[in-house]
Design an enzyme around this catalytic site. Structure first.
Site, PDB file in Angstrom:
ATOM      1  N   HIS A 125       0.831  -1.204   0.000  1.00 21.98           N
ATOM      2  CA  HIS A 125       0.000   0.000   0.000  1.00 21.98           C
ATOM      3  C   HIS A 125       0.869   1.259   0.000  1.00 21.98           C
ATOM      4  O   HIS A 125       0.478   2.304  -0.522  1.00 21.98           O
ATOM      5  CB  HIS A 125      -0.912  -0.001   1.234  1.00 21.98           C
ATOM      6  CG  HIS A 125      -2.088   0.906   1.106  1.00 21.98           C
ATOM      7  ND1 HIS A 125      -1.979   2.284   1.154  1.00 21.98           N
ATOM      8  CD2 HIS A 125      -3.411   0.646   0.927  1.00 21.98           C
ATOM      9  CE1 HIS A 125      -3.178   2.827   1.019  1.00 21.98           C
ATOM     10  NE2 HIS A 125      -4.054   1.868   0.872  1.00 21.98           N
ATOM     11  N   HIS A 183      -8.531   9.871  -5.097  1.00 24.94           N
ATOM     12  CA  HIS A 183      -8.997  10.737  -4.027  1.00 24.94           C
ATOM     13  C   HIS A 183     -10.007  11.722  -4.607  1.00 24.94           C
ATOM     14  O   HIS A 183     -10.006  11.989  -5.813  1.00 24.94           O
ATOM     15  CB  HIS A 183      -7.832  11.506  -3.401  1.00 24.94           C
ATOM     16  CG  HIS A 183      -6.888  10.627  -2.645  1.00 24.94           C
ATOM     17  ND1 HIS A 183      -5.599  11.011  -2.313  1.00 24.94           N
ATOM     18  CD2 HIS A 183      -7.029   9.360  -2.155  1.00 24.94           C
ATOM     19  CE1 HIS A 183      -5.007  10.036  -1.647  1.00 24.94           C
ATOM     20  NE2 HIS A 183      -5.852   9.023  -1.549  1.00 24.94           N
ATOM     21  N   TYR A 191     -14.673  16.093  -9.625  1.00 29.31           N
ATOM     22  CA  TYR A 191     -14.418  15.716 -11.012  1.00 29.31           C
ATOM     23  C   TYR A 191     -14.947  14.307 -11.268  1.00 29.31           C
ATOM     24  O   TYR A 191     -14.928  13.446 -10.388  1.00 29.31           O
ATOM     25  CB  TYR A 191     -12.910  15.718 -11.295  1.00 29.31           C
ATOM     26  CG  TYR A 191     -12.298  17.089 -11.459  1.00 29.31           C
ATOM     27  CD1 TYR A 191     -12.745  17.943 -12.451  1.00 29.31           C
ATOM     28  CD2 TYR A 191     -11.276  17.504 -10.622  1.00 29.31           C
ATOM     29  CE1 TYR A 191     -12.175  19.199 -12.616  1.00 29.31           C
ATOM     30  CE2 TYR A 191     -10.691  18.755 -10.781  1.00 29.31           C
ATOM     31  CZ  TYR A 191     -11.143  19.604 -11.776  1.00 29.31           C
ATOM     32  OH  TYR A 191     -10.587  20.833 -11.930  1.00 29.31           O
TER      33      TYR A 191
END
Length: 407
Positions: free
Chosen positions: A333, A360, A370
């Protein structure tokens, strides 16, 4: 005359098609038929003759039948239809049995399955099976009060794992919200519960963010000797910026090599929104090398035991440990943090593009998030630059150290 236990035991069907009725007074009688002995009570309601079906002898004794008759007489005096009251009591009892915490929790998991991955759902159910159902699973959810929840959560918290306690409390809170929305209970017994539990410390995934050290890691990864799926997943981990779970669940049908895109459906993403990962030429080459091995199956990185499942969640981390990189130095990760830091501080890539590629939430000038296709050409170019940079690091060329920021 009133009936006696002895008479009832000896009473037999006479052979009459309609059976035989033996009264006990108060309009109650024993109806003896070929198939059995039944307690009945005749009454009138709103001018209509009706029958209350009390029960079957000997499951319902003479004394019990008389108690039902007494209650029915009281209901009639209050204008209540005994048959209707009995039916409503039965429905309430059935509803209570279907509204235990366990039944409601499983119904909630099923109703909200589309919001989480199968692995996440399995973890939540396992957490409930271990910590919650043994304590309150059989209780009607409407009867569960805050002190009961508090006592249960104290046991979980006593094990000393704050993260587990918070996750269990969160799952219970969501179950209660579901129950309230369905009218199964009036109040949420978990209100304020999480605030009193030990707080979970934010966990940072170890990550190498210094270019020279990253170059050494990339060379070690390039020389790693493992199964083709493991090697490919290891090499792709720093290149794609996705979470380890998203990488190992990659499916062939989600890849479009002509468009150089990996389209991940929302149900697989942490934020539950569709996500597009532009594929560099290096990425496509790696993926194509796996097609002869796993291309006929569902998952790109299929399990060594069965192609019906993806590789284990520990595969990449295990490979890193085998190369000598401990969990305090680099994790699967952590490659997201590696990319986030170096792309910003060394390559000077646009932060909003990096954040968008990390899946994100990024908002425009008007505060709107967006969509998945925003700035796709720019992100495609950025991801190709990143893959090229990793190649240069691996061979030891054009290493640019991190700039020291002045206070």
């Amino acid at each position: 005359m009133a009936l006696t236990d002895t008479f009832i035991k000896k009473a037999k069907h006479s052979g009459k098609p309609a059976g035989d009725k033996h009264t006990d007074g108060g309009a109650m009688y024993l109806h003896v038929k070929a198939e059995g002995k039944y307690w009945r009570m005749a009454y009138r309601m709103h001018g209509k003759q009706k029958t209350l079906y009390i029960g079957v002898y000997p499951a319902v004794s003479l004394a019990q039948a008389r108690e039902v008759r007494k209650r029915a007489k009281e209901q009639l005096a209050q204008g209540i239809d005994p048959s209707t009251a009995k039916r409503e009591d039965k429905q309430a009892s059935t509803s209570a049995a279907q509204s235990t915490f366990e039944a409601v929790a499983l119904a909630w998991l099923k109703a909200t399955a589309h919001k989480r991955s199968e692995a996440t759902a399995a973890r939540i159910e396992r957490r409930l099976q271990i910590d919650v159902f043994p304590e309150i699973g059989r209780l009607p959810i409407a009867n569960i009060k805050p002190p009961t929840m508090r006592a249960m959560m104290d046991k979980v918290a006593a094990r000393g794992v704050a993260d587990t306690a918070q996750r269990v409390a969160n799952a219970c809170e969501l179950v209660f919200r579901y129950a309230v929305s369905r009218g199964l209970t009036e109040k949420d017994a978990t209100v304020g519960l999480r605030d009193t539990l030990p707080k979970t410390k934010k966990k940072h995934h170890a990550a190498i963010t210094e270019p020279l050290a990253l170059g050494a890691l990339l060379r070690a990864m390039h020389d790693y000797n493992g199964s083709p799926c493991t090697v490919a997943a290891l090499k792709l981990s720093p290149m794609l910026l996705v979470r380890p779970g998203e990488l190992r669940h990659m499916e062939w049908t989600e890849l479009d090599f002509d468009s150089a895109e990996w389209r991940i459906p929302g149900e697989k993403m942490k934020m539950r929104a569709d996500h597009i990962v532009p594929l560099s030429t290096q990425t496509i080459e790696l993926l194509r090398s796996l097609q002869p091995l796993t291309g006929a199956g569902q998952y790109v990185f299929s399990s060594l035991r069965t192609g019906a499942r993806p590789m284990s969640e520990n595969t990449v981390n295990a490979a890193l440990r085998g190369m000598g990189y401990t969990k305090e130095v680099q994790t699967a990760h952590g490659f997201r943090a590696t990319a986030r830091t170096i792309m910003d501080e060394v390559l000077s890539e646009r932060v909003d593009l990096i954040e968008h590629q990390l899946a994100h939430t990024v908002k425009d000038a008007n505060g709107r998030a967006y969509n998945r296709t925003a700035h796709l050409p720019a992100r495609q170019q950025m991801m190709q630059r990143w893959a090229d940079y990793l190649d240069r690091l691996r061979v030891g060329a054009e290493v640019i150290p991190l700039a020291v920021k002045m206070a």
